[in-house]
Design a protein around this motif. Structure first.
Motif, PDB file in Angstrom:
ATOM      1  N   VAL A  72       0.842  -1.202   0.000  1.00 46.13           N
ATOM      2  CA  VAL A  72       0.000   0.000   0.000  1.00 46.13           C
ATOM      3  C   VAL A  72       0.874   1.247   0.000  1.00 46.13           C
ATOM      4  O   VAL A  72       0.582   2.237  -0.661  1.00 46.13           O
ATOM      5  N   ASN A  89       4.381   0.510  -4.278  1.00 47.92           N
ATOM      6  CA  ASN A  89       2.933   0.723  -4.238  1.00 47.92           C
ATOM      7  C   ASN A  89       2.194  -0.069  -5.302  1.00 47.92           C
ATOM      8  O   ASN A  89       2.596  -0.081  -6.458  1.00 47.92           O
ATOM      9  N   ASN A  90       1.108  -0.704  -4.886  1.00 46.15           N
ATOM     10  CA  ASN A  90       0.200  -1.403  -5.785  1.00 46.15           C
ATOM     11  C   ASN A  90       0.815  -2.631  -6.455  1.00 46.15           C
ATOM     12  O   ASN A  90       0.278  -3.153  -7.419  1.00 46.15           O
ATOM     13  N   GLU A  91       1.944  -3.115  -5.956  1.00 48.98           N
ATOM     14  CA  GLU A  91       2.523  -4.363  -6.440  1.00 48.98           C
ATOM     15  C   GLU A  91       2.286  -5.436  -5.392  1.00 48.98           C
ATOM     16  O   GLU A  91       2.110  -5.140  -4.205  1.00 48.98           O
ATOM     17  N   SER A  92       2.282  -6.693  -5.827  1.00 50.71           N
ATOM     18  CA  SER A  92       1.964  -7.775  -4.906  1.00 50.71           C
ATOM     19  C   SER A  92       2.811  -9.001  -5.196  1.00 50.71           C
ATOM     20  O   SER A  92       3.457  -9.103  -6.234  1.00 50.71           O
TER      21      SER A  92
END
Length: 139
Positions: A72, A89-92
């Motif tokens: 996040v 951010n926004n990677e998983s």
């Protein structure tokens, strides 16, 4: 269940909301930061994890669960099996059950991520620690 009802004058609507407080738990502090359980149900648990700058969790493994991590805020250095990756951010990433892994914050701001655990058993005692900066190692 907690129910809130607000009384209002005649000729207006009465609003009623039901809030399920069972799934929300208080945050837990750890030497590396903290986590809060946002929701849990049969076979899953969702946590908000915050890792302090320069800190990392133990090198660990779980017998009974897999984990999905979504960044996040901040930067995550992830060791998963033989691979190492940096996430923003926004990677998983996905950590399969029975895979040695570690989460680290190499940055200068707090790392905040959402963790989704899946498995038949999701207790905090399903952590096998191989190396730990805070002397919590099991091995």
């Amino acid at each position: 269940m907690t129910q809130f009802t607000q009384a209002v004058p005649n000729n207006t609507l009465t609003l009623s909301a039901t809030i399920n407080t069972k799934g929300v738990a208080a945050g837990e502090l750890r030497p590396w930061g903290s986590f809060t359980v946002l929701e849990e149900g049969r076979g899953y648990k969702i946590k908000r994890i915050e890792v302090k700058p320069g800190h990392r969790l133990s090198l660990q493994m779980h017998h009974h669960r897999s984990e999905h991590w979504i960044v996040v805020s901040g930067t995550a250095k992830v060791v998963c099996g033989e691979s190492e990756v940096l996430l923003s951010n926004n990677e998983s990433t996905y950590v399969p059950q029975c895979t040695v892994h570690r989460l680290e914050n190499p940055g200068v701001i707090p790392l905040i991520l959402i963790e989704v655990q899946n498995g038949e058993y999701l207790g905090e005692d399903d952590i096998i620690r191989y190396q730990d900066d805070y002397a919590r190692s099991d091995k």
